[in-house]
Motif scaffolding. Structure first.
Motif, PDB file in Angstrom:
ATOM      1  N   HIS A 146      16.502   3.302  -6.461  1.00 19.31           N
ATOM      2  CA  HIS A 146      15.606   2.277  -7.170  1.00 19.31           C
ATOM      3  C   HIS A 146      14.447   2.140  -6.401  1.00 19.31           C
ATOM      4  N   LYS A 147      13.401   1.713  -7.340  1.00 14.20           N
ATOM      5  CA  LYS A 147      12.064   1.411  -7.058  1.00 14.20           C
ATOM      6  C   LYS A 147      12.164   0.037  -5.853  1.00 14.20           C
ATOM      7  N   ASN A 148      13.055  -0.876  -6.083  1.00 13.43           N
ATOM      8  CA  ASN A 148      13.054  -1.966  -5.279  1.00 13.43           C
ATOM      9  C   ASN A 148      13.755  -1.705  -3.857  1.00 13.43           C
ATOM     10  N   ILE A 149      14.591  -0.568  -3.676  1.00 14.67           N
ATOM     11  CA  ILE A 149      15.186  -0.137  -2.265  1.00 14.67           C
ATOM     12  C   ILE A 149      13.886   0.776  -1.875  1.00 14.67           C
ATOM     13  N   ALA A 150      13.319   1.469  -2.588  1.00 10.49           N
ATOM     14  CA  ALA A 150      12.331   2.094  -1.981  1.00 10.49           C
ATOM     15  C   ALA A 150      11.096   1.248  -1.326  1.00 10.49           C
ATOM     16  N   GLY A 151      10.860   0.138  -2.110  1.00  7.14           N
ATOM     17  CA  GLY A 151       9.687  -0.761  -1.788  1.00  7.14           C
ATOM     18  C   GLY A 151      10.285  -1.561  -0.309  1.00  7.14           C
ATOM     19  N   ALA A 160       8.520  -1.057   3.140  1.00  8.92           N
ATOM     20  CA  ALA A 160       7.573  -2.297   3.531  1.00  8.92           C
ATOM     21  C   ALA A 160       8.134  -2.505   4.917  1.00  8.92           C
ATOM     22  N   LEU A 161       9.091  -2.069   5.457  1.00  7.45           N
ATOM     23  CA  LEU A 161       9.896  -2.301   6.700  1.00  7.45           C
ATOM     24  C   LEU A 161       9.288  -1.301   7.446  1.00  7.45           C
ATOM     25  N   CYS A 162       9.335  -0.130   7.032  1.00  2.08           N
ATOM     26  CA  CYS A 162       8.416   1.141   7.876  1.00  2.08           C
ATOM     27  C   CYS A 162       7.028   0.748   7.915  1.00  2.08           C
ATOM     28  N   PHE A 163       6.522   0.040   6.968  1.00  2.00           N
ATOM     29  CA  PHE A 163       4.717  -0.303   7.269  1.00  2.00           C
ATOM     30  C   PHE A 163       4.825  -1.430   8.464  1.00  2.00           C
ATOM     31  N   MET A 164       5.783  -2.299   8.522  1.00  2.00           N
ATOM     32  CA  MET A 164       5.580  -3.218   9.585  1.00  2.00           C
ATOM     33  C   MET A 164       6.140  -2.830  10.977  1.00  2.00           C
ATOM     34  N   VAL A 165       6.977  -1.809  10.865  1.00  2.00           N
ATOM     35  CA  VAL A 165       7.376  -1.053  12.406  1.00  2.00           C
ATOM     36  C   VAL A 165       6.241  -0.303  12.777  1.00  2.00           C
ATOM     37  N   THR A 166       5.763   0.527  11.957  1.00  5.77           N
ATOM     38  CA  THR A 166       4.568   1.256  12.240  1.00  5.77           C
ATOM     39  C   THR A 166       3.357   0.709  12.753  1.00  5.77           C
ATOM     40  N   LEU A 195      -0.531   3.337   6.822  1.00  7.54           N
ATOM     41  CA  LEU A 195      -1.242   3.155   5.706  1.00  7.54           C
ATOM     42  C   LEU A 195      -0.640   4.048   4.866  1.00  7.54           C
ATOM     43  N   MET A 196       0.098   5.119   4.975  1.00  8.26           N
ATOM     44  CA  MET A 196       0.913   5.839   3.799  1.00  8.26           C
ATOM     45  C   MET A 196       2.155   4.958   3.298  1.00  8.26           C
ATOM     46  N   ALA A 197       2.819   4.175   4.296  1.00  7.05           N
ATOM     47  CA  ALA A 197       3.920   3.405   4.011  1.00  7.05           C
ATOM     48  C   ALA A 197       3.349   2.028   3.089  1.00  7.05           C
ATOM     49  N   PHE A 198       2.147   1.522   3.266  1.00  2.28           N
ATOM     50  CA  PHE A 198       1.607   0.477   2.414  1.00  2.28           C
ATOM     51  C   PHE A 198       1.248   1.241   1.208  1.00  2.28           C
ATOM     52  N   PHE A 249      11.432 -10.520   7.205  1.00  4.69           N
ATOM     53  CA  PHE A 249      11.559  -9.934   6.053  1.00  4.69           C
ATOM     54  C   PHE A 249      12.926  -9.955   5.178  1.00  4.69           C
ATOM     55  N   VAL A 250      13.934  -9.882   6.013  1.00  4.71           N
ATOM     56  CA  VAL A 250      15.415  -9.717   5.486  1.00  4.71           C
ATOM     57  C   VAL A 250      15.524 -11.059   5.031  1.00  4.71           C
TER      58      VAL A 250
END
Length: 457
Positions: free
Chosen positions: A192-197, A201-207, A224-227, A400-401
């Motif tokens: 689902h797109k909400n899971i992907a989002g 988003a967590l990947c964005f913050m970690v990177t 940048l790619m994650a965002f 975030f969580v």
């Protein structure tokens, strides 16, 4: 006459004469954990079809009886236990987070009064195994390698999602979606797109935090790619939280040496959550008109009414862990449904409400103590300039969580991606907090002025 005074000594030094570690076993455990993360992220059905018939069948068969997944998780747990037994070095982390153990014990107790105790018990055991894998891995490889594994798994997932967009049609929600708001949203290999989002988003913050810490341009590219992928998912919650939490983390990082200022920041975050609840109470008709529409925010308010109505009739014990939604025809939720689309609902779309309706007020109190109050203390008192490379990304995931669970359910949600990432952040923060340098207070004697006068012959 001598008097007593307290003197603060330097932090305790780490003993240099530690036993030689087996790098091979540490690497093996790290590889096991990385593979576990990737299998959790990708799941058994990447790029799954989402026809109406598939969704109905999935909802009907979602009783926690996936034998393949259970065998897989038990296998991972046994492999890690084997590595733990044959290791020749002391653990890098000794488990001492007993509130989680007590909470899991309470969850097992609640299974006894569920409509299907066996299904509830299987879901509790799945949680125990996932938590065991996380903390067992931590005990062998330490928090730094655990965070490295998490970051690598997130980046690999990001790459796979981007590569899949132009070559796999199912990486985008198709026009055949029953929910028209999903059409055209990116989802990569996620269901689902909400899971992907949320994951991106967590990947964005970690990177982003990795880029700040290492100054390596590759992490800036990943972030940048994650965002951009979060934007493509059209996940409003994840996109809003990405901006807000990134600013909060920047402030938190700048306050690494000030406990008092961090206390103000954490208080503001708490007031933010209280403010969300106040807005709902003060503007309830407007909020419900926006959220109740199934095409907007998945009709969350109408979903919230179902567990709230149940709690009015059963205020003390709850329905048993995992025993409210999708337990077949016996599901207690079926007696309170108010719209047809809720038959396919798998959770309460609010993590706090979900724990409340399944494990009662006691379960909710334990949740807040274990995953809100105690981690807040770690982040308040345990962050230093030396460990902020671990504590800041863990803090970002934690915030975030906590906020995401106001609109989604990820607390103790089977083996879902956000929950497993959250567990890794909690484990990292707890181990780092325990390993922080501590001041030791010693007594020393102060001589009185009379005793310090030189003697005259």
């Amino acid at each position: 006459m001598a008097s007593l005074a307290w003197q603060r000594s330097a932090p305790l030094e780490v003993k240099a004469s530690q036993p030689r570690e087996s790098k091979r076993l540490i690497l093996t455990a790290q590889i096991f954990y990385f593979v576990f993360l990737m299998m959790v992220f990708i799941g058994q059905r990447p790029f799954a079809e989402r026809t109406q018939e598939e969704l109905v069948e999935l909802a009907a068969n979602n009783d926690g009886g996936d034998l393949f997944k259970q065998a897989l998780f038990i296998g991972f747990a046994l492999l890690l236990a084997g590595v733990q037994i044959i290791r020749k070095h002391p653990p890098r982390y000794k488990f001492s987070y007993w509130p989680v153990v007590i909470m899991l014990a309470w969850f097992c107790v609640t299974c006894t009064w569920g409509v299907d105790p066996f299904v509830s018990f299987k879901r509790v055991m799945q949680q125990i195994i996932v938590i065991y894998i996380t903390f067992c891995t931590l005990s062998m490889i330490g928090p730094e390698r655990l965070m490295q594994s998490l970051r690598s798994a997130l980046i690999l997932s990001l790459i796979i999602c981007w590569v899949s967009l132009p070559i796999i049609p199912a990486a985008v929600h198709p026009p055949s979606e029953n929910d028209r708001a999903l059409v055209g949203a990116w989802r990569g290999f996620f269901f689902h797109k909400n899971i992907a989002g949320a994951v991106m988003a967590l990947c964005f913050m970690v990177t982003v935090n990795a880029w700040i810490d290492t100054k390596k341009w590759i992490y800036a590219l990943w972030s940048l790619m994650a965002f951009v992928f979060v934007v493509g998912t059209k996940s409003k919650t994840s996109l809003a939280l990405s901006f807000a939490i990134l600013m909060v983390c920047a402030i938190y990082r700048a306050l690494s040496d000030s406990t008092q200022k961090r206390a103000v920041l954490l208080l503001m975050l708490a007031l933010g959550m209280v403010g969300v609840l106040w807005l709902y109470v003060a503007y309830q008709p407007v909020v419900e008109r926006i959220f109740a529409d199934p095409t907007s925010f998945t009709g969350r308010v109408s979903i919230w009414h179902v567990p709230l109505a149940y709690l009015e009739d059963h205020p003390f014990l709850g329905a048993g862990f995992g025993g409210f939604w999708q337990v077949g025809d016996l599901s207690p939720s079926r007696d309170y449904l108010n719209q047809v689309f809720q038959l396919r609902t798998a959770h309460s779309h609010n993590g706090y409400l979900e724990i409340w309706v399944t494990t009662g007020p006691l379960g909710l109190v334990m949740l807040i103590l274990s995953f809100v109050a105690l981690p807040a203390w770690w982040f308040l008192t345990g962050t230093t300039r030396e460990n902020q490379k671990l504590m800041v990304p863990a803090f970002a995931i934690w915030v975030f969580v906590l906020y995401q669970n106001l609109l989604e359910t990820s607390f103790f949600d089977k083996d879902r991606q956000v929950w497993v990432i959250f567990l890794a952040a909690i484990a990292t923060a707890h181990a780092t907090y325990k390993a922080r340098p501590r001041r030791v207070w010693n007594r020393r004697f102060l001589q009185s002025p009379q005793s310090q006068e030189p003697a005259h012959g």
